[in-house]
Design an enzyme around this catalytic site. Structure first.
Site, PDB file in Angstrom:
ATOM      1  N   TYR A 216       0.820  -1.212   0.039  1.00  0.00           N
ATOM      2  CA  TYR A 216       0.198  -0.014  -0.053  1.00  0.00           C
ATOM      3  C   TYR A 216       0.756   1.036  -0.157  1.00  0.00           C
ATOM      4  O   TYR A 216       1.743   1.478   0.836  1.00  0.00           O
ATOM      5  CB  TYR A 216      -0.907   0.046   1.223  1.00  0.00           C
ATOM      6  N   HIS A 245       8.419  18.171   3.092  1.00  0.00           N
ATOM      7  CA  HIS A 245       6.884  17.442   2.779  1.00  0.00           C
ATOM      8  C   HIS A 245       6.124  18.773   2.451  1.00  0.00           C
ATOM      9  O   HIS A 245       5.271  19.088   3.240  1.00  0.00           O
ATOM     10  CB  HIS A 245       6.555  16.995   4.134  1.00  0.00           C
ATOM     11  N   SER A 267      -0.749  16.013   7.852  1.00  0.00           N
ATOM     12  CA  SER A 267      -1.960  15.430   7.131  1.00  0.00           C
ATOM     13  C   SER A 267      -3.330  15.956   7.776  1.00  0.00           C
ATOM     14  O   SER A 267      -3.238  16.419   9.129  1.00  0.00           O
ATOM     15  CB  SER A 267      -1.896  14.014   7.267  1.00  0.00           C
ATOM     16  N   CYS A 269      -4.712  18.601   6.725  1.00  0.00           N
ATOM     17  CA  CYS A 269      -4.765  19.872   6.942  1.00  0.00           C
ATOM     18  C   CYS A 269      -5.011  20.591   5.541  1.00  0.00           C
ATOM     19  O   CYS A 269      -4.973  21.770   5.431  1.00  0.00           O
ATOM     20  CB  CYS A 269      -3.314  20.583   7.383  1.00  0.00           C
ATOM     21  N   ARG A 404      -7.720   6.036  -1.737  1.00  0.00           N
ATOM     22  CA  ARG A 404      -6.943   6.875  -2.626  1.00  0.00           C
ATOM     23  C   ARG A 404      -7.222   7.043  -3.994  1.00  0.00           C
ATOM     24  O   ARG A 404      -7.722   5.942  -4.414  1.00  0.00           O
ATOM     25  CB  ARG A 404      -5.412   6.639  -2.472  1.00  0.00           C
TER      26      ARG A 404
HETATM   27  C1  OXD Z   1       0.930  11.488   3.856  1.00  0.00           C
HETATM   28  C2  OXD Z   1       0.491  11.329   2.301  1.00  0.00           C
HETATM   29  O1  OXD Z   1       1.456  12.562   4.243  1.00  0.00           O
HETATM   30  O2  OXD Z   1      -0.131  10.424   2.127  1.00  0.00           O
HETATM   31  O3  OXD Z   1       0.752  10.762   4.410  1.00  0.00           O
HETATM   32  O4  OXD Z   1       1.015  11.900   1.637  1.00  0.00           O
HETATM   33 MN    MN Z   2       2.111  13.662   2.576  1.00  0.00          MN
END
Ligand code: OXD
Ligand code: MN
Length: 650
Positions: A216, A245, A267, A269, A404
Site C-alpha cells: 500500500y 514535505h 496530514s 490540513c 486514494r
Molecule cells: C501522507 C501522504 O503525508 O500520504 O501521509 O501524503
Molecule cells: Mn504527504
C-alpha cells in the site's frame, strides 16, 4: 534459474543479480514505461481479479483496486531508520542496527518471489536530466506497484538510458511477502497479513530502501516517502539542499507577477486543496506544481529553487468534491487508479464527501454490498434502510478513510506545466521560491498568518509546528497538540535536531542570505466558543497568499509582535467577499490578535518537545534519558526570548 536481463550500469546489474538470487522469482521483467506495457499490466490484473476495470466511457483508463484489511495505510511503527549510530536516527524514529536488520530481512526475502514475476522499475524523482533530479531502481513483485509508480514517478527506458551513463541511483527492493506455491491461485491483494511481518526500512548511509510485506501507498511506492523524503532528506543534508514535505504552487497577480510558494502541513490540513485552490480574489491565478513533496536547492544567486520530484497525485479520496477541490476531482477523470473506494452499479466510483448522491447500492472497499442511507444521500450503510445517525454510530464507512486516487499530474487542469517540468524562464533551474509556509490544524491560539522575523525565527516556527487532535481522531485527547515539526515527523531520514541545524545551515552557508524565501505560519482552522470556524478557508486562503505577496514586495507594513509580524486588518483584502462561507470582519480581528494566555501554554509544549528531541534514544530504545543536547542553541534562545517577551505582555 530465470534469465537475468543485462544492464550497462554495473551497480544496477549487481542490485538485480543479488535480489534474483535471494527472491527466486519465476521471471524478471524490466519496465519500459510505455503506455502499451502499462495497459497490458492493468489488463493482466483485471484477469487475475486484482483490478476492476471502471466504466471506460465515464472513466477512461481508470481501474479500481481493493486492498487487504491489514494493508490500508503507512505503518509508522514498522518504519525504521537504520543508521550506524542510534543517535543519528534520533528520538522521533524507530531504529535498528543496519547489519542486524539486513540479516533479519534477508530471511524474509529468501524465496519470497517464488511463483511471481520480478519487475525492475527504473525511475526518476524529478524531470529527467534536471540537475535537482535523483534516480532510483525499484525491484518489486507487485504489478500494482509498477502501474502506480508509472503514474507517481517518471519510469522506463528514458530513465534507464540515463542510468546507462553510470550515474548514481538509490537502490530499492520491495516484496509483498506472499510467495505462491506451484498451481496456487493468487489473491486480489497479496501481502503479509501480520503487522510484524511488514518492514519499511531506510538505510540512510547506504542509501538503500528495503520494504517487505505491504503493497500500500508509501509503504510500497518507494519513490515517495521512503526516497523523496527519508533518504532525500539525508542526501540533502550531506549535499547542501533540502527535501521537504511541501506543496509547490505558482500564484500570479492581476498584474501578471508570479510568486512561487511552498507549504508544509501535517496530514488532514488540506495540502492538496491549497495546492490546487481556486482563488476567491478576482484577477489572481493559482497553478499547481506539486501537492506533497518539494526539493529545494540553492542557486548561484542565493535563491532557493524548487522542483516537485513526483509525477502524480496520491490523494485521499474521502472529502474530495467539486466544492472542496474541483481540480483534484477533474484530475482523476482519466488514467487514474482508485484504491479502496466504492464501486457504483454503473462502473464508476463514489466516496463519502464526494458531494454527489450515493447510488442506491454499491460495493464497498471490502467488497461487500452497501446501501444508500435513507435520510441523507451523502452516506452509505452496510445494511438497507439505515439512517445517517445509525451509520455514524456504527462507525461504518463505505470508502476507506485512507482510500486514494493515483492520478497523473498532467491531468490537473491548473498544472503549471513549466514549473512541473522544473523550468523557470525556459531554463531547467527549478522555480525560485519566494515564500515558505508552515501550517497546522489549530482551533485556538495560532493566528491566521504570522510572518517570521528572520530565517532563524522561521526555522523556529517550523520546528514548533503541530496539529491539534480533533474529535474525529481520539476523543479523550481533544485539544492536545501533537508536535509535527516542519510536517516531517514520519519522514525524517535522520535526527530531528540535526535536521533543525541543517535548516539553520542553509542560511549560514548561503551566498546571499537576503535572497532566501520569507517564512510564514498559517492557520485556517481557528474556532470560536460555539465551535464555528472563524475563517472560511479554501478559495478565501488566496487573501492570505496575497498578503504574503504584498509583504514580499514591501507594499504593506505589519504589526511587529512577540510572536512575529502580523497583518494589519485592513491589509487582508476583502474584495469579492460574497457567496458561501464569507469572511466575517469581527472574526478576522480575533484571529489576527496575539492570544498571550494561549501562547504561554504553547511555548511550554514546544519546550517539552525540544527536551524530547534532546534525548539520545530512538523511539523504542532501551536507552533511557541519555541527554544528547542536539537541539540547536539558536532555537533554544528564541524560545527563551519568546517566553520573556510574553511575560512582559499584560
Ligand atoms: C501522507 C501522504 O503525508 O500520504 O501521509 O501524503
Ligand atoms: Mn504527504
Amino acid at each position: 534459474m530465470v534469465k537475468i536481463p543485462q544492464f550497462k550500469n554495473v551497480k544496477v546489474q549487481e542490485w538485480v543479480d543479488k535480489w534474483v538470487k535471494i527472491c527466486n522469482p519465476d521471471a524478471v521483467v524490466v519496465i519500459k514505461g510505455t503506455k502499451q506495457e502499462h495497459n497490458l499490466l492493468c489488463g493482466q490484473m483485471v484477469k487475475t481479479g486484482q483490478f476492476i476495470k471502471l466504466n471506460q466511457k465515464l472513466r477512461p483508463g481508470c481501474y479500481l483496486a481493493r486492498s487487504h484489511a491489514s494493508d490500508v495505510a503507512r505503518v509508522e511503527n514498522r518504519t525504521f531508520i537504520c543508521s550506524e549510530k542510534e543517535i543519528d536516527a534520533g528520538p522521533t524514529n524507530y531504529w535498528r542496527e543496519p547489519s542486524a536488520m539486513k540479516k533479519e530481512l534477508l530471511k524474509k526475502f529468501k524465496g519470497c518471489m517464488k511463483g511471481r514475476t520480478m519487475y525492475v522499475i527504473p525511475f526518476a524523482m524529478g524531470p529527467i536530466g534536471n540537475h535537482i533530479t535523483q534516480y532510483g531502481i525499484e525491484i518489486t513483485d507487485s504489478a500494482y506497484v509498477v502501474v502506480n509508480m508509472n503514474i507517481m514517478t517518471r519510469t522506463g527506458t528514458a530513465v534507464m538510458k540515463h542510468l546507462d551513463t553510470g550515474i548514481d541511483f538509490v537502490p530499492c527492493i520491495h516484496s509483498v511477502g506472499a510467495p505462491l506455491k506451484k498451481g496456487q491461485k493468487d489473491v486480489a491483494w497479496p501481502c503479509a497479513k501480520s503487522i510484524n511481518d511488514k518492514y519499511i526500512v531506510q538505510f540512510p548511509e547506504d542509501r538503500e530502501i528495503w520494504s517487505f510485506g505491504s503493497g500500500y501507498g508509501g509503504n510500497a511506492l518507494l519513490g515517495k516517502k521512503c526516497f523523496a523524503l527519508r533518504i532525500a532528506s539525508k542526501l540533502g543534508r550531506d549535499n547542501g539542499w533540502m527535501a521537504e514535505h511541501m506543496l509547490v504552487l505558482t500564484f500570479t497577480s492581476p498584474a501578471k507577477k508570479q510568486y512561487h510558494i511552498t507549504a508544509a502541513f501535517p496530514s488532514a490540513c488540506g495540502k492538496t486543496n491549497l495546492a490546487m485552490m481556486l482563488p476567491k480574489l478576482p484577477g489572481w491565478k493559482l497553478q499547481t506544481i506539486g501537492d506533497d513533496i518539494a526539493w529545494l536547492k540553492p542557486g548561484e544567486d542565493g535563491r532557493l529553487y524548487a522542483i516537485n520530484p513526483e509525477n502524480g497525485f496520491f490523494g485521499v479520496a474521502p472529502g474530495t468534491s467539486m466544492g472542496t477541490n474541483p481540480n483534484a476531482l477533474l484530475a482523476c477523470r482519466k488514467n487514474t487508479i482508485f484504491t479502496n473506494v466504492v464501486l457504483t452499479p454503473d462502473g464508476d466510483v463514489w466516496w463519502e464527501g464526494m458531494g454527489k448522491d450515493a447510488p442506491e447500492t454499491g460495493i464497498d472497499w471490502q467488497g461487500n454490498v452497501c446501501y444508500c442511507c435513507v435520510d441523507n444521500k451523502h452516506y452509505m450503510g452496510p445494511k438497507p434502510g439505515m439512517t445517517k445517525a445509525e451509520i455514524k454510530k456504527s462507525g461504518y464507512v463505505a470508502a476507506h478513510k485512507n482510500s486514494r486516487f493515483t492520478a497523473p499530474a498532467v491531468n490537473c487542469p491548473v498544472l503549471d506545466k513549466d514549473g512541473f517540468e522544473g523550468l523557470y524562464k525556459g531554463k531547467p533551474t527549478g522555480v525560485p521560491v519566494d515564500a515558505i509556509i508552515f501550517g497546522g490544524r489549530r482551533p485556538s491560539t495560532i493566528p491566521l498568518v504570522n510572518e517570521a522575523k528572520s530565517w532563524t525565527h522561521g526555522v523556529f516556527m517550523g520546528s514548533a509546528a503541530g496539529s491539534e487532535i480533533t474529535a474525529a481522531v481520539i476523543s479523550d485527547k481533544i485539544g492536545q497538540v501533537r508536535r509535527d515539526p516542519m510536517a516531517m515527523l514520519p519522514f525524517f531520514g535522520y535526527n530531528v535536531a540535526d535536521y533543525f541545524q541543517h535548516w539553520l545551515e542553509m542560511e549560514r552557508t548561503s551566498v546571499n542570505p537576503k535572497k532566501l524565501p520569507k517564512i510564514y505560519f498559517v492557520n485556517w482552522f481557528r474556532k470560536n466558543e460555539k465551535d464555528e470556524f472563524m475563517w472560511p478557508g479554501f478559495g478565501d486562503n488566496s487573501r492570505v497568499l496575497k498578503w504574503i505577496c504584498d509583504r514580499i514586495d514591501g507594499k504593506v507594513k505589519a504589526n511587529a509582535t512577540a510572536i512575529g509580524n502580523l497583518p494589519k486588518i485592513a491589509d487582508i483584502s476583502l474584495e469579492n467577499n460574497t457567496g458561501k462561507g464569507i469572511v466575517n470582519p469581527k472574526f478576522l480581528k480575533e484571529i489576527l490578535k496575539v492570544d498571550v494566555k494561549g501562547w504561554k501554554k504553547e511555548i511550554d509544549t514546544v519546550e517539552a518537545s525540544y527536551d524530547e528531541y534532546d534525548m539520545k534514544a530512538s523511539k523504542d530504545s532501551k536507552i533511557v534519558n541519555a541527554d544528547a543536547k542536539r537541539v540547536p542553541a539558536a532555537l533554544r534562545k528564541l524560545l527563551a526570548e519568546l517566553k520573556a517577551d510574553l511575560g512582559k505582555v499584560k
